[in-house]
Design a protein around this motif. Structure first.
Motif, PDB file in Angstrom:
ATOM      1  N   SER A  48       0.830  -1.219   0.000  1.00 52.17           N
ATOM      2  CA  SER A  48       0.000   0.000   0.000  1.00 52.17           C
ATOM      3  C   SER A  48       0.854   1.255   0.000  1.00 52.17           C
ATOM      4  O   SER A  48       0.358   2.340   0.332  1.00 52.17           O
ATOM      5  N   ILE A  49       2.139   1.137  -0.314  1.00 47.01           N
ATOM      6  CA  ILE A  49       2.996   2.331  -0.355  1.00 47.01           C
ATOM      7  C   ILE A  49       2.439   3.256  -1.444  1.00 47.01           C
ATOM      8  O   ILE A  49       2.261   2.827  -2.585  1.00 47.01           O
ATOM      9  N   PRO A  50       2.110   4.508  -1.076  1.00 41.52           N
ATOM     10  CA  PRO A  50       1.375   5.349  -2.026  1.00 41.52           C
ATOM     11  C   PRO A  50       2.202   5.871  -3.212  1.00 41.52           C
ATOM     12  O   PRO A  50       1.659   6.066  -4.286  1.00 41.52           O
ATOM     13  N   ASP A  51       3.496   6.089  -3.021  1.00 39.23           N
ATOM     14  CA  ASP A  51       4.303   6.733  -4.073  1.00 39.23           C
ATOM     15  C   ASP A  51       4.665   5.708  -5.155  1.00 39.23           C
ATOM     16  O   ASP A  51       5.728   5.098  -5.118  1.00 39.23           O
ATOM     17  N   GLN A  52       3.749   5.521  -6.105  1.00 41.31           N
ATOM     18  CA  GLN A  52       3.929   4.499  -7.143  1.00 41.31           C
ATOM     19  C   GLN A  52       4.520   5.123  -8.398  1.00 41.31           C
ATOM     20  O   GLN A  52       3.910   5.983  -9.036  1.00 41.31           O
ATOM     21  N   ARG A  53       5.721   4.691  -8.779  1.00 44.07           N
ATOM     22  CA  ARG A  53       6.333   5.173 -10.025  1.00 44.07           C
ATOM     23  C   ARG A  53       7.414   4.216 -10.483  1.00 44.07           C
ATOM     24  O   ARG A  53       8.068   3.560  -9.666  1.00 44.07           O
ATOM     25  N   ARG A  54       7.562   4.161 -11.827  1.00 44.94           N
ATOM     26  CA  ARG A  54       8.602   3.314 -12.390  1.00 44.94           C
ATOM     27  C   ARG A  54       9.971   3.912 -12.102  1.00 44.94           C
ATOM     28  O   ARG A  54      10.130   5.132 -12.128  1.00 44.94           O
ATOM     29  N   VAL A  55      10.962   3.045 -11.898  1.00 45.63           N
ATOM     30  CA  VAL A  55      12.357   3.496 -11.874  1.00 45.63           C
ATOM     31  C   VAL A  55      12.873   3.564 -13.308  1.00 45.63           C
ATOM     32  O   VAL A  55      13.533   4.509 -13.714  1.00 45.63           O
ATOM     33  N   LEU A  56      12.552   2.534 -14.083  1.00 46.63           N
ATOM     34  CA  LEU A  56      13.071   2.423 -15.455  1.00 46.63           C
ATOM     35  C   LEU A  56      11.905   2.633 -16.422  1.00 46.63           C
ATOM     36  O   LEU A  56      11.207   1.681 -16.752  1.00 46.63           O
ATOM     37  N   ASN A  57      11.733   3.902 -16.835  1.00 44.50           N
ATOM     38  CA  ASN A  57      10.553   4.156 -17.674  1.00 44.50           C
ATOM     39  C   ASN A  57      10.866   4.176 -19.164  1.00 44.50           C
ATOM     40  O   ASN A  57       9.973   4.358 -19.989  1.00 44.50           O
ATOM     41  N   GLY A  58      12.130   3.979 -19.523  1.00 45.15           N
ATOM     42  CA  GLY A  58      12.509   3.886 -20.935  1.00 45.15           C
ATOM     43  C   GLY A  58      12.724   5.220 -21.625  1.00 45.15           C
ATOM     44  O   GLY A  58      13.090   5.275 -22.805  1.00 45.15           O
ATOM     45  N   GLU A  59      12.536   6.319 -20.886  1.00 46.84           N
ATOM     46  CA  GLU A  59      12.583   7.648 -21.504  1.00 46.84           C
ATOM     47  C   GLU A  59      13.897   7.903 -22.249  1.00 46.84           C
ATOM     48  O   GLU A  59      13.888   8.297 -23.414  1.00 46.84           O
ATOM     49  N   ASP A  60      15.022   7.660 -21.554  1.00 49.35           N
ATOM     50  CA  ASP A  60      16.327   7.974 -22.158  1.00 49.35           C
ATOM     51  C   ASP A  60      16.570   7.177 -23.439  1.00 49.35           C
ATOM     52  O   ASP A  60      17.223   7.646 -24.354  1.00 49.35           O
ATOM     53  N   MET A  61      16.057   5.947 -23.461  1.00 50.76           N
ATOM     54  CA  MET A  61      16.374   5.064 -24.585  1.00 50.76           C
ATOM     55  C   MET A  61      15.458   5.261 -25.784  1.00 50.76           C
ATOM     56  O   MET A  61      15.876   5.119 -26.923  1.00 50.76           O
ATOM     57  N   PHE A  62      14.172   5.571 -25.531  1.00 53.95           N
ATOM     58  CA  PHE A  62      13.198   5.449 -26.618  1.00 53.95           C
ATOM     59  C   PHE A  62      12.378   6.699 -26.919  1.00 53.95           C
ATOM     60  O   PHE A  62      11.695   6.747 -27.937  1.00 53.95           O
ATOM     61  N   VAL A  63      12.411   7.718 -26.027  1.00 54.95           N
ATOM     62  CA  VAL A  63      11.551   8.890 -26.252  1.00 54.95           C
ATOM     63  C   VAL A  63      12.305   9.982 -27.006  1.00 54.95           C
ATOM     64  O   VAL A  63      13.406  10.373 -26.612  1.00 54.95           O
ATOM     65  N   ASN A  64      11.707  10.428 -28.123  1.00 50.64           N
ATOM     66  CA  ASN A  64      12.181  11.627 -28.815  1.00 50.64           C
ATOM     67  C   ASN A  64      10.995  12.588 -28.864  1.00 50.64           C
ATOM     68  O   ASN A  64      10.025  12.354 -29.585  1.00 50.64           O
ATOM     69  N   LYS A  65      11.107  13.653 -28.056  1.00 55.55           N
ATOM     70  CA  LYS A  65       9.933  14.511 -27.821  1.00 55.55           C
ATOM     71  C   LYS A  65       9.448  15.217 -29.077  1.00 55.55           C
ATOM     72  O   LYS A  65       8.279  15.587 -29.160  1.00 55.55           O
ATOM     73  N   THR A  66      10.333  15.418 -30.030  1.00 55.73           N
ATOM     74  CA  THR A  66       9.893  16.151 -31.225  1.00 55.73           C
ATOM     75  C   THR A  66       9.617  15.231 -32.414  1.00 55.73           C
ATOM     76  O   THR A  66       8.677  15.449 -33.169  1.00 55.73           O
ATOM     77  N   ASP A  67      10.431  14.193 -32.582  1.00 53.99           N
ATOM     78  CA  ASP A  67      10.290  13.373 -33.781  1.00 53.99           C
ATOM     79  C   ASP A  67       9.640  12.006 -33.559  1.00 53.99           C
ATOM     80  O   ASP A  67       9.403  11.278 -34.518  1.00 53.99           O
ATOM     81  N   GLY A  68       9.410  11.640 -32.304  1.00 55.52           N
ATOM     82  CA  GLY A  68       8.724  10.377 -32.033  1.00 55.52           C
ATOM     83  C   GLY A  68       9.442   9.179 -32.641  1.00 55.52           C
ATOM     84  O   GLY A  68      10.642   9.252 -32.844  1.00 55.52           O
TER      85      GLY A  68
END
Ligand code: NDP
Ligand code: 1BO
Length: 319
Positions: free
Chosen positions: A286-306
């Motif tokens: 029941s720990i409330p602060d739920q979030r991924r550690v490894l969300n893949g952002e650095d490897m796969f997200v390109n904010k402008t070109d997708g």
């Protein structure tokens, strides 16, 4: 999927039955960022009683892992009692590259078969892709073509089970529609700070076993010092690391803690002769602060070109 107790060496360790009928040991040694993979693997198997090792081509440690496995086998551990997992990296996520990638992994590990071969991430990366990715570095992948090749590896007895990592419910359903051999295992980030109940439930509904990765919060989230984890550990006279590993197993998942230290490698598997009481298990769940550690952002997200312009895009907006 019931947890069963089996004996490995002198230790009693748990394991789970997969869809294929094969058993997966409940605790494996993680090897991402392993500093001395040969010694870590040898210590885990020969001194710690581990029978499951998790690695990947992308970790760059497979030769050392292979040396550790070889040394353990030389010391008398039978290959057939070991469960070795590796993963297909994103640059190899196209039908023509699946078999060559597996052969290269087998060569690095000095093995003639793998127990489990997983799709590492469900995105294709161009060879030499940067982090964060440039335009054109990332794309979706040919799920049908890649899975057919994974299935052929099972037919050819080069791998005993196949599965996926970092999937969403949407991607899992798509795979289940096309699979002749269903994925036996889905490996996902899971710990009390990221329970990911949605994927756990989807896998349970389809009898797919889940392996929880980063059970201690990886190097990014200090779950070992989380007040609730510390409180339960103190009450049970166990270490926070042991409580986190036990939480994963009591949840019905196998798990693959990584450590570069022999004493922690042994500590993390010494969890089979006690239970977390129901109320403490529920408090940890029941720990409330739920979030991924490894969300893949650095490897796969390109904010402008997708094509993936946000973390939410990567996870099909399911979180
Ligand atoms: P873990 O959650 O296993 O945490 C590792 C960290 O915890 C290290 O800093 C380690 O330090 C520390 N640690 C280990 N044992 C203890 C203990 N008993 N008490 C206190 N601290 C401890 O992180 P990982 O991200 O490495 O995840 C485990 C494995 O899962 C990976 O190694 C990899 O095999 C797999 N994985 C798979 C992914 C996928 O995409 N499929 C993604 C991420 C991980 P130290 O080494 O100094 O002991
Ligand atoms: C980038 C690989 C993450 C650990 O599996």
């Amino acid at each position: 999927m019931a947890q069963m107790t089996v004996t490995a060496g002198n230790e009693k360790v748990g394991s789970f039955r997969l869809l294929s009928g094969h058993m997966i040991p409940a605790i494996g040694l993680g090897t991402w960022k392993a500093q001395n993979p040969r010694d870590n693997v040898y210590t885990a198997i020969v001194e710690g009683g581990y029978r499951h090792v998790d690695t990947a081509a992308q970790y760059g440690v497979q030769e050392g892992v292979g040396e550790g496995l070889k040394a353990a086998i030389h010391a008398g551990v039978e290959r057939k009692t070991l469960f070795v997992t590796s993963k297909l990296w994103c640059t190899d996520l196209s039908p023509d590259r699946v078999r060559p990638a597996l052969m290269s992994t087998l060569q690095e590990l000095q093995l003639d078969y793998l127990d489990l071969f997983l799709i590492h991430w469900p995105f294709h990366l161009k060879e030499g892709a940067s982090m964060p990715p440039k335009a054109g570095d990332v794309s979706g992948f040919d799920m049908h073509g890649v899975w057919r090749e994974m299935e052929k590896l099972v037919a050819d007895k080069l791998v005993r089970d196949i599965g996926v990592c970092n999937f969403t419910v949407k991607k899992l359903n798509k795979l289940l529609d096309i699979a002749k051999i269903k994925p036996s295992v889905c490996q996902m980030e899971m710990h009390p700070g990221w329970r990911n109940d949605k994927m756990l439930d989807a896998c349970k509904d389809n009898n797919i076993h889940v392996t929880a990765y980063s059970p201690l919060g990886s190097d990014e989230r200090d779950l070992v010092h989380d007040p609730m984890v510390e409180k339960v550990a103190k009450k049970l006279n166990k270490t926070p690391g042991q409580v986190l590993v036990k939480w994963a197993i009591q949840r019905g998942t196998s798990t693959i803690p990584k450590s570069n230290h022999a004493h922690r490698i042994k500590e993390n598997i010494s969890i089979f002769d006690w239970e977390i009481p129901k109320q403490d298990f529920e408090a940890l769940s029941s720990i409330p602060d739920q979030r991924r550690v490894l969300n893949g952002e650095d490897m796969f997200v390109n904010k402008t070109d997708g094509p993936f312009k946000s973390v939410a895009d990567l996870w099909d907006h399911e979180d």
